[in-house]
Design a protein around this motif. Sequence first.
Motif, short mmCIF file in Angstrom:
data_model
loop_
_atom_site.label_atom_id
_atom_site.label_comp_id
_atom_site.label_asym_id
_atom_site.label_seq_id
_atom_site.Cartn_x
_atom_site.Cartn_y
_atom_site.Cartn_z
N SER A 1 -33.51 -22.29 21.07
CA SER A 1 -34.62 -21.49 21.84
C SER A 1 -35.20 -20.68 20.65
N GLU A 2 -36.34 -20.16 20.74
CA GLU A 2 -37.06 -19.17 19.98
C GLU A 2 -36.08 -18.02 19.70
N GLU A 3 -35.57 -17.41 20.88
CA GLU A 3 -35.06 -16.17 20.75
C GLU A 3 -33.59 -16.19 19.98
N HIS A 4 -33.48 -17.47 19.54
CA HIS A 4 -31.97 -17.44 18.87
C HIS A 4 -32.25 -18.00 17.50
N LEU A 5 -33.43 -18.17 17.01
CA LEU A 5 -33.70 -18.65 15.75
C LEU A 5 -33.11 -17.98 14.77
N ASN A 6 -32.87 -16.53 14.95
CA ASN A 6 -32.49 -15.81 14.06
C ASN A 6 -30.89 -15.73 14.17
N GLY A 7 -30.23 -16.41 14.83
CA GLY A 7 -28.75 -16.17 15.21
C GLY A 7 -28.23 -17.31 16.11
N HIS A 8 -27.86 -18.45 15.25
CA HIS A 8 -27.39 -19.65 16.00
C HIS A 8 -26.50 -20.60 14.99
N ALA A 9 -25.60 -21.41 15.60
CA ALA A 9 -24.80 -22.37 14.72
C ALA A 9 -24.69 -23.52 15.49
N TRP A 10 -25.49 -24.51 15.32
CA TRP A 10 -25.58 -25.95 16.15
C TRP A 10 -25.20 -27.05 15.32
N HIS A 11 -24.27 -27.95 15.63
CA HIS A 11 -24.02 -28.99 14.85
C HIS A 11 -23.72 -30.28 15.91
N THR A 12 -24.50 -31.40 15.31
CA THR A 12 -24.09 -32.67 16.08
C THR A 12 -23.59 -33.79 14.79
N TYR A 13 -22.45 -34.22 15.27
CA TYR A 13 -21.99 -35.42 14.50
C TYR A 13 -22.02 -36.60 15.45
N THR A 14 -22.64 -37.70 14.89
CA THR A 14 -22.93 -38.95 15.19
C THR A 14 -22.03 -40.19 14.58
N LEU A 15 -21.35 -40.78 15.35
CA LEU A 15 -20.49 -41.84 14.53
C LEU A 15 -20.88 -43.24 15.03
N LYS A 16 -21.34 -44.16 14.72
CA LYS A 16 -21.94 -45.49 15.13
C LYS A 16 -20.98 -46.57 14.41
N SER A 17 -20.47 -47.58 15.43
CA SER A 17 -19.90 -48.88 14.75
C SER A 17 -20.85 -49.35 13.83
N GLY A 18 -20.23 -50.27 13.10
CA GLY A 18 -21.16 -51.32 12.37
C GLY A 18 -22.01 -52.17 12.82
N ASP A 19 -21.74 -52.56 14.09
CA ASP A 19 -22.70 -53.42 14.85
C ASP A 19 -23.57 -52.69 15.71
N GLY A 20 -23.47 -51.51 15.59
CA GLY A 20 -24.34 -50.59 16.52
C GLY A 20 -24.08 -50.58 18.00
N SER A 21 -22.87 -51.46 18.48
CA SER A 21 -22.47 -51.27 19.90
C SER A 21 -21.82 -50.35 20.30
N VAL A 22 -21.44 -49.46 19.45
CA VAL A 22 -20.40 -48.24 20.10
C VAL A 22 -21.00 -46.92 19.29
N GLU A 23 -20.95 -45.80 19.99
CA GLU A 23 -21.69 -44.67 19.39
C GLU A 23 -20.84 -43.53 20.13
N PHE A 24 -20.38 -42.64 19.09
CA PHE A 24 -19.66 -41.47 19.64
C PHE A 24 -20.29 -40.25 19.13
N GLN A 25 -20.69 -39.01 19.91
CA GLN A 25 -21.06 -38.07 19.38
C GLN A 25 -20.29 -36.50 19.62
N PHE A 26 -20.33 -35.95 18.96
CA PHE A 26 -19.07 -34.61 18.93
C PHE A 26 -20.66 -33.52 18.61
N LYS A 27 -20.63 -32.61 19.39
CA LYS A 27 -21.61 -31.51 19.57
C LYS A 27 -21.02 -30.09 19.62
#
Length: 285
Positions: free
Chosen positions: A214-240
């Motif tokens: 959000s606009e108000e947090h541009l000056n102070g935030h720590a956002w992370h997204t980790y996406t893991l996809k299987s080789g054939d694309g049939s499984v996806e994990f996401q940690f956020k």
Amino acid sequence: MSGIVVMMNGLPGAMGHEVSQACIRRGLTLAPVALTGGGQPADCQVTEGSTSVTVKLVGPDAAGSQRKALEELKKAHGNRLVIIDFTHPTAVNPNGDLYTSVGVTYVMGTTGGDREALMKATNDSGVYAVIAPNMGKQIVALQATMERMARDFPGAFSGYKLEVTESHQKTKADTSGTAKALVSSFQKMGVDKFEMDDIKMLRDDESQKAFGVSEEHLNGHAWHTYTLKSGDGSVEFQFKHNVSGRRTYSEGVADAVQFIAAKCAEKSKKRTFDMIDILEAGVMQ
Ligand SMILES: NC(=O)c1ccc[n+]([C@@H]2O[C@H](COP(=O)([O-])OP(=O)(O)OC[C@H]3O[C@@H](n4cnc5c(N)ncnc54)[C@H](O)[C@@H]3O)[C@@H](O)[C@H]2O)c1
């Protein structure tokens, strides 16, 4: 332990204010004096709810004045005094040396400096201290959990493709240390070749807003997204883990203050701690 008095070194900085407010919310007493850097005003006001404290700021200019301020507080409050440091990487070692030589209990949240030298000076001195570059307790717990998962289940994500995006206020020049730590765990779990340079860093307003900050947090935030996809694309994990503002870190600091004051009061044999020790003790509020 009741009657804890905190000296918030690093006021009137951003964390100095947040941490002071968190301590007041916990019922701790904010000392009316704090150490600060060069070019700061003579005092500042900290307000939380109906409590307002004027804090005299002692800069580095007058020789010996910072040591004198610490010694006076120690004389007045003894073992009920806990020093908190959120200052500047260049202040980590000189301030650590000051705290250990005066013999006061402290919580060091400031990042950078020579960490090994800080640990050595602290261990040698016998003062009680919590030293933790990340006080965001749930994030520290996630980091430790992933490292344990990597140890227990090496290769659990072999053949998976990893993507990592992290966003921080544009003044943060380096890559997130937390992102690097989690990448290191995922590497041990066998993901396809992934270099630290592959972490996508967002540091401009437009891409950060598109990421959801959000606009108000541009000056102070720590956002992370980790996406893991299987080789054939049939499984996806996401940690956020998305932190907006600084409040979660300041609550962790208040936990650390109460923890270390209790350790000092009970004359614990172990004297130097990190956030994992506090998480393991199960005393987070
Ligand atoms: N451990 C954590 O979870 C965590 C969380 C957020 C920030 N941090 C770290 O905390 C530190 C401060 O962050 P901030 O956002 O409040 O910065 P800031 O720039 O807003 O404030 C820093 C303050 O420190 C003062 N200062 C500088 N040198 C000093 C010295 N020698 N002695 C005493 N005070 C001095 C400055 O005058 C200023 O008031 C940084 O190192 C940052 O990385 C750690």
